[in-house]
Design a protein around this motif. Structure first.
Motif, PDB file in Angstrom:
ATOM      1  N   MET A  52     -26.275  58.814  54.628  1.00 30.49           N
ATOM      2  CA  MET A  52     -25.393  59.877  54.317  1.00 30.49           C
ATOM      3  C   MET A  52     -26.063  60.863  55.159  1.00 30.49           C
ATOM      4  O   MET A  52     -24.831  61.736  55.493  1.00 30.49           O
ATOM      5  CB  MET A  52     -25.614  60.056  52.909  1.00 30.49           C
ATOM      6  N   THR A  85     -15.284  67.705  62.983  1.00 31.61           N
ATOM      7  CA  THR A  85     -14.524  68.820  62.529  1.00 31.61           C
ATOM      8  C   THR A  85     -14.683  70.002  63.400  1.00 31.61           C
ATOM      9  O   THR A  85     -13.820  70.586  63.731  1.00 31.61           O
ATOM     10  CB  THR A  85     -14.638  69.197  61.119  1.00 31.61           C
ATOM     11  N   GLY A  88     -17.603  72.611  53.006  1.00 34.22           N
ATOM     12  CA  GLY A  88     -18.659  71.682  53.771  1.00 34.22           C
ATOM     13  C   GLY A  88     -20.217  72.147  54.083  1.00 34.22           C
ATOM     14  O   GLY A  88     -21.101  71.301  53.882  1.00 34.22           O
ATOM     15  N   LEU A 129     -21.951  71.491  51.097  1.00 37.25           N
ATOM     16  CA  LEU A 129     -22.257  70.088  50.867  1.00 37.25           C
ATOM     17  C   LEU A 129     -23.356  69.622  51.698  1.00 37.25           C
ATOM     18  O   LEU A 129     -23.993  68.947  51.411  1.00 37.25           O
ATOM     19  CB  LEU A 129     -20.897  69.180  51.175  1.00 37.25           C
ATOM     20  N   THR A 152     -26.798  68.029  50.476  1.00 40.26           N
ATOM     21  CA  THR A 152     -26.993  66.528  50.908  1.00 40.26           C
ATOM     22  C   THR A 152     -28.564  66.673  51.021  1.00 40.26           C
ATOM     23  O   THR A 152     -29.322  65.735  50.809  1.00 40.26           O
ATOM     24  CB  THR A 152     -26.362  66.146  51.924  1.00 40.26           C
ATOM     25  N   HIS A 156     -13.131  69.664  48.019  1.00 45.12           N
ATOM     26  CA  HIS A 156     -12.837  69.521  49.746  1.00 45.12           C
ATOM     27  C   HIS A 156     -11.600  68.670  49.664  1.00 45.12           C
ATOM     28  O   HIS A 156     -10.864  69.131  50.691  1.00 45.12           O
ATOM     29  CB  HIS A 156     -14.150  68.804  49.972  1.00 45.12           C
ATOM     30  N   VAL A 207      -8.189  69.162  51.727  1.00 51.69           N
ATOM     31  CA  VAL A 207      -7.579  68.283  52.750  1.00 51.69           C
ATOM     32  C   VAL A 207      -6.233  67.764  52.377  1.00 51.69           C
ATOM     33  O   VAL A 207      -5.380  67.796  53.278  1.00 51.69           O
ATOM     34  CB  VAL A 207      -8.688  66.956  52.780  1.00 51.69           C
ATOM     35  N   GLY A 244      -3.395  69.236  55.063  1.00 49.84           N
ATOM     36  CA  GLY A 244      -3.210  68.034  55.968  1.00 49.84           C
ATOM     37  C   GLY A 244      -4.411  68.028  56.700  1.00 49.84           C
ATOM     38  O   GLY A 244      -5.450  68.999  56.748  1.00 49.84           O
ATOM     39  N   THR A 267      -6.149  68.108  60.754  1.00 51.62           N
ATOM     40  CA  THR A 267      -5.771  68.843  62.205  1.00 51.62           C
ATOM     41  C   THR A 267      -5.702  67.859  63.003  1.00 51.62           C
ATOM     42  O   THR A 267      -6.053  66.817  63.340  1.00 51.62           O
ATOM     43  CB  THR A 267      -7.132  69.546  62.752  1.00 51.62           C
TER      44      THR A 267
HETATM   45  C1  HEM Z   1     -20.652  65.230  51.104  1.00 49.00           C
HETATM   46  C2  HEM Z   1     -20.297  65.452  52.112  1.00 49.00           C
HETATM   47  C3  HEM Z   1     -18.832  65.485  52.657  1.00 49.00           C
HETATM   48  C4  HEM Z   1     -17.682  64.659  52.142  1.00 49.00           C
HETATM   49  C5  HEM Z   1     -17.845  63.573  51.344  1.00 49.00           C
HETATM   50  C6  HEM Z   1     -16.548  65.014  53.109  1.00 49.00           C
HETATM   51  C7  HEM Z   1     -15.351  64.413  53.137  1.00 49.00           C
HETATM   52  C8  HEM Z   1     -14.128  64.797  53.832  1.00 49.00           C
HETATM   53  C9  HEM Z   1     -13.007  64.110  53.901  1.00 49.00           C
HETATM   54  C10 HEM Z   1     -12.656  62.471  53.415  1.00 49.00           C
HETATM   55  C11 HEM Z   1     -12.090  64.570  54.801  1.00 49.00           C
HETATM   56  C12 HEM Z   1     -10.760  64.208  55.344  1.00 49.00           C
HETATM   57  C13 HEM Z   1     -10.592  64.043  56.932  1.00 49.00           C
HETATM   58  C14 HEM Z   1     -11.960  63.429  57.672  1.00 49.00           C
HETATM   59  O1  HEM Z   1     -12.455  62.761  56.948  1.00 49.00           O
HETATM   60  O2  HEM Z   1     -12.029  63.845  58.689  1.00 49.00           O
HETATM   61  C15 HEM Z   1     -12.872  65.885  55.313  1.00 49.00           C
HETATM   62  C16 HEM Z   1     -12.292  66.816  55.921  1.00 49.00           C
HETATM   63  C17 HEM Z   1     -12.896  67.948  56.292  1.00 49.00           C
HETATM   64  N1  HEM Z   1     -14.490  68.447  56.094  1.00 49.00           N
HETATM   65 FE1  HEM Z   1     -15.570  66.996  55.231  1.00 49.00          FE
HETATM   66  N2  HEM Z   1     -16.970  66.074  53.837  1.00 49.00           N
HETATM   67  C18 HEM Z   1     -18.337  66.435  53.732  1.00 49.00           C
HETATM   68  C19 HEM Z   1     -19.104  67.360  54.346  1.00 49.00           C
HETATM   69  C20 HEM Z   1     -18.546  68.391  55.245  1.00 49.00           C
HETATM   70  C21 HEM Z   1     -19.022  69.369  56.164  1.00 49.00           C
HETATM   71  C22 HEM Z   1     -20.544  69.252  56.065  1.00 49.00           C
HETATM   72  C23 HEM Z   1     -18.250  70.120  56.715  1.00 49.00           C
HETATM   73  C24 HEM Z   1     -18.396  71.331  57.648  1.00 49.00           C
HETATM   74  C25 HEM Z   1     -19.583  72.081  57.639  1.00 49.00           C
HETATM   75  C26 HEM Z   1     -16.978  69.717  56.452  1.00 49.00           C
HETATM   76  C27 HEM Z   1     -15.582  70.138  56.934  1.00 49.00           C
HETATM   77  C28 HEM Z   1     -14.733  69.349  56.864  1.00 49.00           C
HETATM   78  C29 HEM Z   1     -13.355  69.964  57.384  1.00 49.00           C
HETATM   79  C30 HEM Z   1     -13.032  71.466  58.179  1.00 49.00           C
HETATM   80  C31 HEM Z   1     -12.319  69.100  57.200  1.00 49.00           C
HETATM   81  C32 HEM Z   1     -10.784  69.425  57.603  1.00 49.00           C
HETATM   82  C33 HEM Z   1     -10.611  68.357  58.564  1.00 49.00           C
HETATM   83  C34 HEM Z   1      -9.438  68.496  59.398  1.00 49.00           C
HETATM   84  O3  HEM Z   1      -8.445  69.347  58.867  1.00 49.00           O
HETATM   85  O4  HEM Z   1      -9.008  67.874  60.114  1.00 49.00           O
HETATM   86  N3  HEM Z   1     -17.187  68.534  55.435  1.00 49.00           N
HETATM   87  N4  HEM Z   1     -13.946  65.913  54.780  1.00 49.00           N
END
Ligand code: HEM
Length: 268
Positions: free
Chosen positions: A131, A142, A159, A162, A166, A240, A244, A248, A250
């Motif tokens: 994880m 991202t 994020g 998160l 973690t 989160h 998304v 949508g 990116t």
């Molecule tokens: C438990 C931790 C996390 C889970 C389960 C999770 C889950 C997801 C999922 C399912 C998406 C959809 C698109 C993709 O998979 O790329 C997403 C998008 C995104 N996540 Fe996470 N995420 C986590 C942690 C984070 C962290 C640590 C960051 C950054 C500091 C972050 C930033 C983002 C951003 C900015 C998007 C939008 C992406 C886009 O528009 O293309 N996430 N996340």
């Protein structure tokens, strides 16, 4: 003046009687027969009462930008790792005892005696590393795809929280087997926290749960690891994913925005 007779509104599709069944005297019709036919599947039954299928469709059936590739699955992979940790953690909690005199023995029991105990404990231990790796890879994706920019800044901030949570899971889980390694490593970790500016000493006092490292520390770590942080992570993943779905994903940065060829001609 004669009364104007308005046409009856159409019967909504869900309430229309089913087509007559062959072989029945009245073709299978009649309101009672229709009522018997209503909600023929469990999903249909639930949906008729909750209308949740609309929300599910909104969340799951969406267009994705051109060029979407495997790197976009890292977020879902992180979520899967979290779910796996949650499930294996519940089974471990059935046998684990957070009392300093029994903790080590209960962990030993899980590994050596409980049915599939070694497997479940191994899944939980390796799953925690998986994880952490996945969450960093997802963050890198991202970042390098510029997905943190407007309008997704809030999702980046969620994020970051998160990511910290973690790490807190890894740190608090490490103490639970209560062997020599986890005991001394956690003392080092709590002392490092204590060196942080301003909040450091308060944080280490909170984690130690008293002036001495001991029984209260173990209970505190167990409560943080079992209840506080998983609850927060689950809630924040929900938020989160809502963002998304709403915003949508990116498009990859190497794709140029397409302009209408007609407009291009006019500009030239
Ligand atoms: C438990 C931790 C996390 C889970 C389960 C999770 C889950 C997801 C999922 C399912 C998406 C959809 C698109 C993709 O998979 O790329 C997403 C998008 C995104 N996540 Fe996470 N995420 C986590 C942690 C984070 C962290 C640590 C960051 C950054 C500091 C972050 C930033 C983002 C951003 C900015 C998007 C939008 C992406 C886009 O528009 O293309 N996430 N996340």
């Amino acid at each position: 003046m004669p009364k104007l007779k308005l046409p009856k509104p159409p019967v909504p599709p869900n309430f229309q009687p089913p087509p007559p069944r062959p072989g029945t005297a009245n073709g299978g019709g009649g309101p009672l027969e229709s009522a018997k036919e209503a909600g023929t599947t469990v999903v249909g039954w639930v949906d008729e009462r909750t209308s949740l299928s609309g929300a599910a469709r909104w969340m799951m059936f969406r267009k994705v930008p051109k060029g979407t590739n495997w790197f976009y699955t890292l977020g879902s992979a992180t979520m899967f790792a979290f779910l796996s940790q949650a499930v294996t953690g519940v089974f471990l909690a059935m046998y684990y005892d957070p009392n300093p005199t029994n903790a080590y023995e209960s962990a030993r029991y899980i590994t050596n005696e409980a049915f599939l105990g070694e497997f479940v404990r191994g899944m939980h231990k390796w799953g925690s590393t998986v994880m952490v790796i996945l969450v960093f890879l997802h963050m890198a994706r991202t970042f390098f795809f510029g997905a943190y920019k407007y309008p997704r800044e809030l999702n980046w901030i969620i994020g970051v929280v998160l990511l910290i949570l973690t790490m807190v899971m890894s740190f608090t889980g490490y103490l639970l087997p209560f062997d020599q390694r986890s005991y001394w490593a956690t003392i080092v970790g709590v002392n490092i926290n204590g060196t942080g500016p301003l909040v450091g000493p308060y944080l280490s006092d909170f984690l130690r749960a008293g002036p001495e490292f001991g029984a209260t520390t173990l209970s505190r770590f167990y409560a943080i690891h079992m209840m506080l942080v998983p609850g927060l992570i689950a809630a924040l993943i929900g938020l989160h994913l809502y963002l998304v779905a709403k915003l949508g994903t990116t498009a990859p940065p190497w794709l140029k925005a397409e302009t209408d060829p007609h407009l291009r001609e006019e500009q030239a």
